[in-house]
Design an enzyme around this catalytic site. Structure first.
Site, mmCIF file in Angstrom:
data_model
loop_
_atom_site.group_PDB
_atom_site.id
_atom_site.type_symbol
_atom_site.label_atom_id
_atom_site.label_comp_id
_atom_site.label_asym_id
_atom_site.label_seq_id
_atom_site.Cartn_x
_atom_site.Cartn_y
_atom_site.Cartn_z
ATOM 1 N N LYS A 114 0.830 -1.209 0.000
ATOM 2 C CA LYS A 114 0.000 0.000 0.000
ATOM 3 C C LYS A 114 0.860 1.252 0.000
ATOM 4 O O LYS A 114 0.477 2.270 -0.562
ATOM 5 C CB LYS A 114 -0.958 0.001 1.199
ATOM 6 C CG LYS A 114 -2.125 -0.944 1.028
ATOM 7 C CD LYS A 114 -3.282 -0.580 1.927
ATOM 8 C CE LYS A 114 -4.480 -1.472 1.672
ATOM 9 N NZ LYS A 114 -5.547 -1.314 2.640
ATOM 10 N N LYS A 196 -3.874 -10.635 -6.836
ATOM 11 C CA LYS A 196 -5.171 -10.782 -6.166
ATOM 12 C C LYS A 196 -6.238 -9.892 -6.813
ATOM 13 O O LYS A 196 -5.940 -8.768 -7.211
ATOM 14 C CB LYS A 196 -4.965 -10.364 -4.702
ATOM 15 C CG LYS A 196 -6.119 -10.606 -3.792
ATOM 16 C CD LYS A 196 -5.881 -9.976 -2.427
ATOM 17 C CE LYS A 196 -6.036 -8.471 -2.462
ATOM 18 N NZ LYS A 196 -6.351 -7.843 -1.182
ATOM 19 N N LYS A 199 -10.609 -4.464 -5.360
ATOM 20 C CA LYS A 199 -11.579 -3.453 -5.807
ATOM 21 C C LYS A 199 -10.888 -2.179 -6.263
ATOM 22 O O LYS A 199 -11.489 -1.353 -6.936
ATOM 23 C CB LYS A 199 -12.623 -3.173 -4.724
ATOM 24 C CG LYS A 199 -12.091 -2.667 -3.411
ATOM 25 C CD LYS A 199 -13.216 -2.648 -2.364
ATOM 26 C CE LYS A 199 -12.648 -2.826 -0.969
ATOM 27 N NZ LYS A 199 -13.604 -3.273 0.000
HETATM 28 P P1 TYM Z 1 -10.623 -6.236 3.095
HETATM 29 O O1 TYM Z 1 -11.681 -5.219 3.303
HETATM 30 O O2 TYM Z 1 -9.525 -5.917 2.128
HETATM 31 O O3 TYM Z 1 -11.254 -7.607 2.626
HETATM 32 C C1 TYM Z 1 -12.323 -8.221 3.353
HETATM 33 C C2 TYM Z 1 -12.134 -9.733 3.370
HETATM 34 O O4 TYM Z 1 -12.145 -10.239 2.042
HETATM 35 C C3 TYM Z 1 -10.995 -11.026 1.794
HETATM 36 N N1 TYM Z 1 -10.601 -10.818 0.389
HETATM 37 C C4 TYM Z 1 -10.356 -11.801 -0.470
HETATM 38 N N2 TYM Z 1 -10.391 -13.143 -0.337
HETATM 39 C C5 TYM Z 1 -10.084 -13.887 -1.426
HETATM 40 N N3 TYM Z 1 -9.717 -13.352 -2.622
HETATM 41 C C6 TYM Z 1 -9.657 -12.021 -2.799
HETATM 42 N N4 TYM Z 1 -9.301 -11.512 -3.973
HETATM 43 C C7 TYM Z 1 -9.983 -11.177 -1.686
HETATM 44 N N5 TYM Z 1 -10.044 -9.832 -1.522
HETATM 45 C C8 TYM Z 1 -10.428 -9.630 -0.241
HETATM 46 C C9 TYM Z 1 -9.940 -10.486 2.748
HETATM 47 O O5 TYM Z 1 -8.952 -11.449 3.012
HETATM 48 C C10 TYM Z 1 -10.775 -10.163 3.975
HETATM 49 O O6 TYM Z 1 -10.967 -11.308 4.775
HETATM 50 N N6 TYM Z 1 -7.683 -5.712 7.100
HETATM 51 C C11 TYM Z 1 -8.896 -6.320 6.612
HETATM 52 C C12 TYM Z 1 -10.154 -5.924 7.368
HETATM 53 C C13 TYM Z 1 -10.086 -6.090 8.859
HETATM 54 C C14 TYM Z 1 -10.205 -7.316 9.556
HETATM 55 C C15 TYM Z 1 -10.104 -6.952 10.938
HETATM 56 C C16 TYM Z 1 -10.367 -8.651 9.172
HETATM 57 C C17 TYM Z 1 -9.926 -5.106 9.757
HETATM 58 N N7 TYM Z 1 -9.945 -5.616 11.026
HETATM 59 C C18 TYM Z 1 -10.170 -7.936 11.927
HETATM 60 C C19 TYM Z 1 -10.426 -9.611 10.176
HETATM 61 C C20 TYM Z 1 -10.328 -9.259 11.536
HETATM 62 C C21 TYM Z 1 -9.103 -5.917 5.169
HETATM 63 O O7 TYM Z 1 -8.591 -4.910 4.719
HETATM 64 O O8 TYM Z 1 -9.984 -6.685 4.483
#
Ligand code: TYM
Length: 330
Positions: A114, A196, A199
């Site tokens: 990032k 990956k 969005k």
């Molecule tokens: P975020 O918002 O980027 O994504 C949300 C969840 O979706 C999963 N994900 C994917 N899984 C498979 N293939 C993909 N292409 C893909 N893109 C996204 C992510 O692994 C995630 O599980 N830091 C985290 C959010 C967060 C969080 C937490 C998660 C904040 N606090 C505490 C668990 C526990 C994030 O940015 O996810």
């Protein structure tokens, strides 16, 4: 009666969920929510580590909550809320910052990626993002965190920080396990299948948004980058086809080998068409439900308020234990 185990997970409110976040995370949240005591959080504090337009952030926050419900999370059974509504997240995050080493944060792949993308805004929040994530999880004495593969390193860090804290102050935090699904944990970009699906991809054809129309979904799959032979087989040398097989398997509930067999004699064109149709058919009912929920923002806000109230009550218990153990005057 034995207490049910607890699940916590979160998703950023920076846009419409993608097929990746659906298959890697939300679809598993829905499955697990029958058996576990669950909190699912729209992590808006995390979202501002990258500059956000206020109107968009608010819009996408509500949209995300509506998507979670449309995708099957029942607000009567699981706690659904916005992170910024429960101040304990920020408070515990500060405390845990004092128990996390810079060396640990320097190793975080997401920070490196990032900061390379946002050279003009490498802020301290982006750096300590995984500490806030650890606070999210540890506040609720979480047993299991269902996430996609890209979050594995953050959950490992959370475990390390919790273990360190417990070693000094006693058994304050439950040490959580990650739950990473065997299939679908890393859905790849349709345009560059070694990266990956995200969005924030500039190439709109790379990513399926859950709001995409049937035509758009089918077009995007037709344009998906594959390889130059014409053989539907899961293999490391065929990342594009392997990704499409994974998506098809998740959509139909079939094993990868069964999907390979189904398309053994089909060309790539027919295979891509079938994957596109399976995805479009699967997401259409969710879109209708999402539209219905978005027509009543007051009800969405009421759901979030009830969720925050329950979450805050639970978080406060852990936070009090933490403060007492550290030696703050109470
Ligand atoms: P975020 O918002 O980027 O994504 C949300 C969840 O979706 C999963 N994900 C994917 N899984 C498979 N293939 C993909 N292409 C893909 N893109 C996204 C992510 O692994 C995630 O599980 N830091 C985290 C959010 C967060 C969080 C937490 C998660 C904040 N606090 C505490 C668990 C526990 C994030 O940015 O996810």
């Amino acid at each position: 009666m034995t207490q049910r185990k607890r699940i916590f997970s979160g998703i950023q409110s920076t846009g419409i969920p993608t097929l990746g976040s659906f298959l890697g995370a939300i679809s598993n949240w829905e499955k697990l929510s029958a058996e576990y005591d669950c909190l699912f959080c729209v992590v808006d504090l995390h979202a501002i580590t990258v500059r956000q337009d206020p109107k968009e952030l608010r819009k996408y926050g509500r949209e995300m909550l509506a998507w979670l419900i449309a995708l099957g999370l029942d607000p009567e059974k699981s706690i659904l809320y916005y992170q910024s509504h429960v101040s304990a997240h920020a408070e515990l995050s500060w405390i845990l910052n004092c128990f996390t080493y810079m060396g640990e944060l320097n190793r975080m792949a997401q920070f490196k990626m990032k900061s390379a993308k946002n050279e003009e805004n490498i802020n301290a929040g982006l750096y300590s993002y995984p500490v806030l994530q650890a606070a999210d999880i540890l506040l609720y004495q979480t047993n299991m965190v269902p996430v996609g593969e890209d979050q594995r390193q953050h959950i490992e860090l959370c475990r390390d920080v919790a273990g360190r804290f417990n070693k000094i102050y006693g058994d304050i935090f439950t040490i959580p396990d990650a739950y990473i699904p065997p299939v679908g944990a890393k859905i790849m970009s349709l345009q560059n299948p070694t990266e990956k699906m995200s969005k924030s991809d500039d190439n709109l054809n790379a990513c399926i948004y859950l709001s995409d129309s049937t035509d758009t979904v089918i077009k995007k799959f037709k344009r998906a980058v594959t390889d130059s032979d014409n053989f539907v087989k899961f293999s490391e040398e065929k990342p594009g086809i392997s990704n499409l097989l994974t998506i098809y398997a998740c959509m139909t509930g079939k094993k990868i080998a069964e999907c390979e067999a189904t398309f053994a004699d089909a060309g790539y064109g027919a295979f891509k068409q079938a994957v596109g149709e399976a995805v479009a058919q699967n997401i259409a009912p969710y879109q209708a439900e999402h539209a219905r929920l978005m027509s009543d923002p007051a009800e969405l806000d009421a759901i979030a308020a009830r969720g925050a109230e329950k979450a805050a009550a639970s978080a406060e218990k852990t936070l009090s234990k933490v403060k007492e153990s550290i030696g703050f005057v109470i």
